[in-house]
Structures are given as structure tokens and as C-alpha cells.
Design an enzyme around this catalytic site. Structure first.
Site, PDB file in Angstrom:
ATOM      1  N   GLY A  47       4.684   3.137  -3.090  1.00  0.00           N
ATOM      2  CA  GLY A  47       4.332   1.803  -2.620  1.00  0.00           C
ATOM      3  C   GLY A  47       4.925   1.562  -1.246  1.00  0.00           C
ATOM      4  O   GLY A  47       5.896   2.222  -0.852  1.00  0.00           O
ATOM      5  N   GLN A  52       8.001  -3.201   5.897  1.00  0.00           N
ATOM      6  CA  GLN A  52       8.639  -1.890   6.041  1.00  0.00           C
ATOM      7  C   GLN A  52       8.110  -1.112   7.246  1.00  0.00           C
ATOM      8  O   GLN A  52       8.730  -0.143   7.658  1.00  0.00           O
ATOM      9  CB  GLN A  52       8.436  -1.046   4.776  1.00  0.00           C
ATOM     10  CG  GLN A  52       9.198  -1.577   3.573  1.00  0.00           C
ATOM     11  CD  GLN A  52       8.988  -0.660   2.389  1.00  0.00           C
ATOM     12  OE1 GLN A  52       8.004  -0.781   1.677  1.00  0.00           O
ATOM     13  NE2 GLN A  52       9.907   0.273   2.191  1.00  0.00           N
ATOM     14  N   CYS A 104      13.444   3.595  -2.476  1.00  0.00           N
ATOM     15  CA  CYS A 104      12.734   2.780  -1.491  1.00  0.00           C
ATOM     16  C   CYS A 104      12.697   3.553  -0.181  1.00  0.00           C
ATOM     17  O   CYS A 104      13.721   4.118   0.226  1.00  0.00           O
ATOM     18  CB  CYS A 104      13.459   1.446  -1.310  1.00  0.00           C
ATOM     19  SG  CYS A 104      12.657   0.351  -0.117  1.00  0.00           S
ATOM     20  N   LEU A 105      11.537   3.584   0.465  1.00  0.00           N
ATOM     21  CA  LEU A 105      11.424   4.320   1.725  1.00  0.00           C
ATOM     22  C   LEU A 105      12.316   3.715   2.811  1.00  0.00           C
ATOM     23  O   LEU A 105      12.640   4.386   3.787  1.00  0.00           O
ATOM     24  CB  LEU A 105       9.961   4.344   2.190  1.00  0.00           C
ATOM     25  CG  LEU A 105       9.003   5.119   1.270  1.00  0.00           C
ATOM     26  CD1 LEU A 105       7.566   4.964   1.761  1.00  0.00           C
ATOM     27  CD2 LEU A 105       9.385   6.587   1.172  1.00  0.00           C
ATOM     28  N   HIS A 146       8.858  -4.719  -7.014  1.00  0.00           N
ATOM     29  CA  HIS A 146       9.613  -4.135  -5.894  1.00  0.00           C
ATOM     30  C   HIS A 146       8.913  -4.444  -4.561  1.00  0.00           C
ATOM     31  O   HIS A 146       9.558  -4.889  -3.605  1.00  0.00           O
ATOM     32  CB  HIS A 146       9.737  -2.613  -6.122  1.00  0.00           C
ATOM     33  CG  HIS A 146      10.414  -1.866  -5.023  1.00  0.00           C
ATOM     34  ND1 HIS A 146      11.581  -1.154  -5.224  1.00  0.00           N
ATOM     35  CD2 HIS A 146      10.090  -1.697  -3.709  1.00  0.00           C
ATOM     36  CE1 HIS A 146      11.946  -0.598  -4.069  1.00  0.00           C
ATOM     37  NE2 HIS A 146      11.054  -0.905  -3.147  1.00  0.00           N
ATOM     38  N   GLU A 147       7.587  -4.226  -4.522  1.00  0.00           N
ATOM     39  CA  GLU A 147       6.852  -4.459  -3.271  1.00  0.00           C
ATOM     40  C   GLU A 147       6.799  -5.945  -2.941  1.00  0.00           C
ATOM     41  O   GLU A 147       6.940  -6.338  -1.780  1.00  0.00           O
ATOM     42  CB  GLU A 147       5.435  -3.868  -3.352  1.00  0.00           C
ATOM     43  CG  GLU A 147       5.375  -2.356  -3.575  1.00  0.00           C
ATOM     44  CD  GLU A 147       6.277  -1.561  -2.640  1.00  0.00           C
ATOM     45  OE1 GLU A 147       6.495  -1.993  -1.497  1.00  0.00           O
ATOM     46  OE2 GLU A 147       6.783  -0.502  -3.067  1.00  0.00           O
ATOM     47  N   HIS A 150       9.845  -7.128  -1.199  1.00  0.00           N
ATOM     48  CA  HIS A 150       9.879  -6.843   0.244  1.00  0.00           C
ATOM     49  C   HIS A 150       9.291  -8.013   1.035  1.00  0.00           C
ATOM     50  O   HIS A 150       9.746  -8.306   2.143  1.00  0.00           O
ATOM     51  CB  HIS A 150       9.084  -5.571   0.566  1.00  0.00           C
ATOM     52  CG  HIS A 150       9.850  -4.300   0.358  1.00  0.00           C
ATOM     53  ND1 HIS A 150      11.020  -4.015   1.022  1.00  0.00           N
ATOM     54  CD2 HIS A 150       9.605  -3.227  -0.444  1.00  0.00           C
ATOM     55  CE1 HIS A 150      11.460  -2.810   0.645  1.00  0.00           C
ATOM     56  NE2 HIS A 150      10.622  -2.322  -0.253  1.00  0.00           N
TER      57      HIS A 150
END
Ligand code: NI
Length: 180
Positions: A47, A52, A104-105, A146-147, A150
């Protein structure tokens, strides 16, 4: 299409509330979505949220592989196809909370054990402006929460209940922690 630079924890774009997208069908949104998908795939993520990639707008992309859905023991839950979700809203359906490992990226190399609502309903628009409404459980619900976080300027580390369960993926793989 392009692979975009990913903001890492500490960059202020990850801490602000992202703005609503006035027109999900606008050409610049289409371009952003295409670049986000390229970037997510290149980075090996499941995701990615627009903040991000330094764009503070309410756009997320994600998918759940069949393999992952099976590994999570969710035989009844199908894999989730690549989804573009714009201006999402989440409703938690009951009090059940489950914890699992997340990465997480924007926090490369680390993983943490994060409590999340097990069952949610979410709504939003896709990149053609069509409404999406789904109920989600377990890993699917985790990815969407999670997304969504963000877009609120929240990283998974802020959701953790036990900071001893934050570590480098490499070390955790070498020394598997006990569950629960
Ligand atoms: Ni993330």
C-alpha cells in the site's frame, strides 16, 4: 509514469492532515495514481498513500495478494485487487481489536506489532469517480487503516501499544518474537 521519491519518518509531509481531492477524475490525479502504483510496486509495498510521495492529498493505493490472504488464515477473505481509494472514510464495525506486524515504506527496514480494529467498512471514490464501499476484515482491514492513517498524519509507530515490539525486520526474522 514515474517512480517517485518516498518520504521517510521525520519529514513533515507525513505529519499533516492530507486535503480532500476536489475532482478524482482530474488529469493530475490520474497521473499521481499511476506514479503511486509504479512507486509502490518498485518498492515492494502492499500500500502507499499520497503523502508518502510528498503529495498531501487524500489518495491511497493498495492490494492484498492471494498468498498473503491465505497465510493469514483468512480462507473466506479473497485477495484484494489493486485498489485506488480517494477521499476515504472508515467506520469501525465492532470493538474487536487484533494485533499483527506492520511495515511501512516510510519507515524502511523496521516492523512493529500494531493493534487495529478487526472489522471495518470503508467508502471512497476510485480514479473514475465511481463509489467504492467494502467491508474488510483482518489483513485487508489492517492495510486500509494503515493507509488511512497516513492521510491523518499518523504512522503505525504511534499506534503501537508496546514499543519493545518495534525492530529491524532482519533481526526479527533472525530472532522470531513470541506472538501475543
Ligand atoms: Ni505506511
Amino acid at each position: 509514469m514515474a517512480i517517485l521519491k518516498i518520504a521517510r519518518m521525520g519529514h513533515p509531509v507525513l505529519r499533516q492532515r492530507a486535503q480532500d481531492v476536489p475532482d478524482p477524475t482530474a488529469p493530475e490525479v490520474k497521473r499521481l495514481v499511476a506514479d503511486m502504483i509504479d512507486t509502490m510496486k518498485d518498492a515492494g509495498g502492499t500500500g502507499l498513500a499520497a503523502p508518502q510521495v510528498h503529495v498531501p492529498q487524500r489518495v491511497v493505493v493498495y492490494f492484498v495478494e492471494a498468498e498473503r490472504a491465505e497465510r493469514e488464515g483468512e480462507e473466506e477473505v479473497a485477495a484484494v485487487p489493486l485498489t485506488v481509494l480517494i477521499n476515504p472514510e472508515i467506520e469501525v464495525l465492532d470493538d474487536e481489536v487484533v494485533s499483527d506486524w506492520e511495515g511501512c515504506l516510510s519507515i524502511p527496514g523496521l516492523q512493529g506489532y500494531v493493534p487495529r480494529a478487526r472489522r471495518i467498512r470503508y467508502r471512497g471514490l476510485d480514479e473514475t469517480g465511481a463509489p467504492i464501499e467494502r467491508e474488510a476484515t483482518d489483513f485487508h482491514a489492517r492495510v486500509v487503516q494503515h493507509e488511512y492513517d497516513h492521510l491523518q498524519g499518523i504512522l503505525y509507530s504511534e499506534r503501537m501499544a508496546d514499543m519493545t515490539r518495534l525492530g529491524f525486520t532482519e533481526e526479527l526474522r533472525r530472532h522470531p518474537p513470541d506472538h501475543d
